[in-house]
Design an enzyme around this catalytic site. Structure first.
Site, PDB file in Angstrom:
ATOM      1  CG  ASN A 186      -2.094   0.948   0.994  1.00 56.44           C
ATOM      2  OD1 ASN A 186      -1.881   2.116   0.735  1.00 56.44           O
ATOM      3  ND2 ASN A 186      -3.314   0.430   1.064  1.00 56.44           N
ATOM      4  CG  HIS A 233      -9.940  -3.745  -2.162  1.00 57.70           C
ATOM      5  ND1 HIS A 233      -9.681  -4.225  -0.905  1.00 57.70           N
ATOM      6  CD2 HIS A 233      -8.969  -2.823  -2.428  1.00 57.70           C
ATOM      7  CE1 HIS A 233      -8.596  -3.626  -0.419  1.00 57.70           C
ATOM      8  NE2 HIS A 233      -8.146  -2.771  -1.324  1.00 57.70           N
ATOM      9  CE  LYS A 276      -7.032  -6.406  -3.373  1.00 61.20           C
ATOM     10  NZ  LYS A 276      -5.773  -6.215  -4.115  1.00 61.20           N
TER      11      LYS A 276
HETATM   12  N1  LIG Z   1       0.540  -1.354  -3.460  1.00 61.61           N
HETATM   13  C1  LIG Z   1      -0.483  -0.540  -3.686  1.00 61.61           C
HETATM   14  O1  LIG Z   1      -0.542   0.608  -3.165  1.00 61.61           O
HETATM   15  C2  LIG Z   1      -1.546  -0.960  -4.626  1.00 61.61           C
HETATM   16  C3  LIG Z   1      -1.451  -2.174  -5.216  1.00 61.61           C
HETATM   17  N2  LIG Z   1      -2.356  -2.567  -6.153  1.00 61.61           N
HETATM   18  C4  LIG Z   1      -2.073  -3.821  -6.810  1.00 61.61           C
HETATM   19  O2  LIG Z   1      -1.591  -3.525  -8.115  1.00 61.61           O
HETATM   20  C5  LIG Z   1      -1.911  -4.588  -8.994  1.00 61.61           C
HETATM   21  C6  LIG Z   1      -2.625  -4.045 -10.236  1.00 61.61           C
HETATM   22  O3  LIG Z   1      -3.890  -3.525  -9.861  1.00 61.61           O
HETATM   23  P1  LIG Z   1      -4.852  -2.889 -10.963  1.00 61.61           P
HETATM   24  O4  LIG Z   1      -4.138  -1.816 -11.699  1.00 61.61           O
HETATM   25  O5  LIG Z   1      -6.128  -2.588 -10.278  1.00 61.61           O
HETATM   26  O6  LIG Z   1      -5.048  -4.155 -11.910  1.00 61.61           O
HETATM   27  P2  LIG Z   1      -5.496  -4.206 -13.465  1.00 61.61           P
HETATM   28  O7  LIG Z   1      -6.077  -5.550 -13.661  1.00 61.61           O
HETATM   29  O8  LIG Z   1      -6.310  -3.002 -13.799  1.00 61.61           O
HETATM   30  O9  LIG Z   1      -4.111  -4.082 -14.260  1.00 61.61           O
HETATM   31  C7  LIG Z   1      -3.185  -5.129 -14.302  1.00 61.61           C
HETATM   32  C8  LIG Z   1      -2.156  -4.821 -15.366  1.00 61.61           C
HETATM   33  O10 LIG Z   1      -1.192  -5.859 -15.345  1.00 61.61           O
HETATM   34  C9  LIG Z   1      -1.068  -6.418 -16.652  1.00 61.61           C
HETATM   35  N3  LIG Z   1      -0.814  -7.854 -16.546  1.00 61.61           N
HETATM   36  C10 LIG Z   1      -1.573  -8.799 -15.950  1.00 61.61           C
HETATM   37  N4  LIG Z   1      -1.016 -10.013 -16.061  1.00 61.61           N
HETATM   38  C11 LIG Z   1       0.126  -9.847 -16.776  1.00 61.61           C
HETATM   39  C12 LIG Z   1       1.147 -10.721 -17.241  1.00 61.61           C
HETATM   40  N5  LIG Z   1       1.106 -12.039 -16.990  1.00 61.61           N
HETATM   41  N6  LIG Z   1       2.178 -10.177 -17.934  1.00 61.61           N
HETATM   42  C13 LIG Z   1       2.222  -8.840 -18.192  1.00 61.61           C
HETATM   43  N7  LIG Z   1       1.289  -7.975 -17.785  1.00 61.61           N
HETATM   44  C14 LIG Z   1       0.255  -8.464 -17.075  1.00 61.61           C
HETATM   45  C15 LIG Z   1      -2.389  -6.139 -17.330  1.00 61.61           C
HETATM   46  O11 LIG Z   1      -2.148  -6.144 -18.741  1.00 61.61           O
HETATM   47  P3  LIG Z   1      -3.354  -6.076 -19.822  1.00 61.61           P
HETATM   48  O12 LIG Z   1      -4.007  -4.746 -19.578  1.00 61.61           O
HETATM   49  O13 LIG Z   1      -2.652  -6.147 -21.132  1.00 61.61           O
HETATM   50  O14 LIG Z   1      -4.227  -7.251 -19.489  1.00 61.61           O
HETATM   51  C16 LIG Z   1      -2.737  -4.776 -16.786  1.00 61.61           C
HETATM   52  O15 LIG Z   1      -2.082  -3.767 -17.528  1.00 61.61           O
HETATM   53  C17 LIG Z   1      -2.719  -5.579  -8.187  1.00 61.61           C
HETATM   54  O16 LIG Z   1      -1.851  -6.574  -7.704  1.00 61.61           O
HETATM   55  C18 LIG Z   1      -3.254  -4.738  -7.032  1.00 61.61           C
HETATM   56  O17 LIG Z   1      -3.567  -5.480  -5.906  1.00 61.61           O
HETATM   57  C19 LIG Z   1      -3.393  -1.767  -6.524  1.00 61.61           C
HETATM   58  C20 LIG Z   1      -3.556  -0.537  -5.949  1.00 61.61           C
HETATM   59  C21 LIG Z   1      -2.640  -0.023  -4.941  1.00 61.61           C
HETATM   60  O1  LIG Z   2      -6.210  -4.023  -5.849  1.00 62.75           O
HETATM   61  C1  LIG Z   2      -6.395  -2.885  -5.353  1.00 62.75           C
HETATM   62  O2  LIG Z   2      -7.150  -2.068  -5.884  1.00 62.75           O
HETATM   63  C2  LIG Z   2      -5.660  -2.538  -4.141  1.00 62.75           C
HETATM   64  N1  LIG Z   2      -4.761  -3.367  -3.711  1.00 62.75           N
HETATM   65  C3  LIG Z   2      -3.891  -3.190  -2.595  1.00 62.75           C
HETATM   66  C4  LIG Z   2      -4.062  -4.297  -1.598  1.00 62.75           C
HETATM   67  O3  LIG Z   2      -4.283  -5.454  -2.005  1.00 62.75           O
HETATM   68  O4  LIG Z   2      -3.929  -4.051  -0.402  1.00 62.75           O
HETATM   69  C5  LIG Z   2      -3.926  -1.796  -2.036  1.00 62.75           C
HETATM   70  C6  LIG Z   2      -5.214  -1.048  -2.164  1.00 62.75           C
HETATM   71  O5  LIG Z   2      -6.050  -1.326  -1.100  1.00 62.75           O
HETATM   72  C7  LIG Z   2      -5.881  -1.215  -3.506  1.00 62.75           C
END
Ligand SMILES: NC(=O)C1=CN([C@@H]2O[C@H](COP(=O)(O)OP(=O)(O)OC[C@H]3O[C@@H](n4cnc5c(N)ncnc54)[C@H](OP(=O)(O)O)[C@@H]3O)[C@@H](O)[C@H]2O)C=CC1
Ligand SMILES: O=C(O)C1=N[C@H](C(=O)O)C[C@H](O)C1
Length: 218
Positions: free
Chosen positions: A97, A127, A131
């Protein structure tokens, strides 16, 4: 800075691209399920994708010898170990996060956990319906701070960016500590702070808590 994104077209990839563009940073590399787009070697690579993309991310960090900011959740123990290995060569900043508020929440949870005896503790996270992982990475991070086998309830509802609440309840009262992300921009802002930090620091493994403690706290 010149940066790259793994997961460019995802929800977080878009948010990061928009914020970084506003600040004048240049996207020179991206990789997602549609393949790679290479313009130039990035100074920083940002991974918000899925654990399935992890091997490629490591390959690119090796190839470009660049810093890595990784927010992808659901990483395995082996993948986390690999991050520590590559951190011997480049700066790696990993967090489940990247919001400032969650750093504050973690401190409040630590205090409540230390002060309260004989309480039931429950973690709840909500969420958006898209997700993939359950429970959230943040909920797991909170559980680690509590250091006990605490139950986590997960709700998947509509388009909620991310809510976390921790309840401490005894027979007389209940304390709840909550955080709500109002949009994904808050995560992108933490990513930008981390990328700026990565450019100025030496190789090593850092969390967003380190970035918060070193650069943001008064
Ligand atoms: N640490 C933090 O603060 C936060 C973490 N997250 C995490 O970030 C991650 C992404 O979330 P979010 O943006 O909502 O997800 P999305 O599903 O919107 O986006 C995922 C992206 O990853 C790409 N992708 C998926 N699988 C592959 C693969 N095997 N090889 C290459 N590219 C791949 C997808 O490509 P394509 O579009 O071409 O399918 C897409 O562009 C999640 O794990 C989520 O939990 C989210 C918010 C905050
Ligand atoms: O997938 C999300 O959207 C988010 N993922 C992170 C998590 O798994 O904790 C952070 C945030 O809450 C949004």
């Amino acid at each position: 800075m010149k940066y790259g994104i793994i997961g460019r077209n995802g929800r977080m990839g878009n948010e990061i691209y928009n914020l970084f563009s506003e600040k004048g940073h240049e996207l020179v590399f991206s990789y997602d399920n549609t393949g790679e787009k290479f313009l130039e070697k990035p100074q920083v690579l940002i991974d918000f994708s899925l654990p399935e993309a992890f091997e490629k991310t490591i390959e690119y960090v090796d190839k470009f010898h660049c810093s890595l900011i990784i927010g992808t959740t659901g990483l395995s123990e082996i993948q986390l170990k690999k991050l520590h290995e590559i951190a011997q060569n480049v700066p790696v900043i990993q967090s489940y996060n990247f919001s400032l508020g969650i750093q504050v929440l973690l401190k409040l949870v630590k205090v409540a956990n230390e002060l309260l005896d004989d309480v039931d503790i429950e973690i709840s996270e909500t969420h958006h319906r898209f997700k993939k992982d359950k429970p959230s990475g943040t909920a797991k991070m909170i559980k680690k701070v509590i250091g006990k086998d605490v139950n986590i309830s997960s709700l998947r509802l509509g388009n909620i960016p991310g809510d976390h609440t921790i309840y401490f309840g005894n027979l007389g009262e209940v304390i709840s500590i909550s955080h709500r992300a109002l949009s994904r921009r808050t995560f992108a802002e933490g990513v930008l702070k981390s990328a700026e930090f990565a450019l100025k620091t030496v190789a090593g493994f850092y969390t967003f808590q380190d970035v918060f403690e070193i650069t943001m706290k008064r």
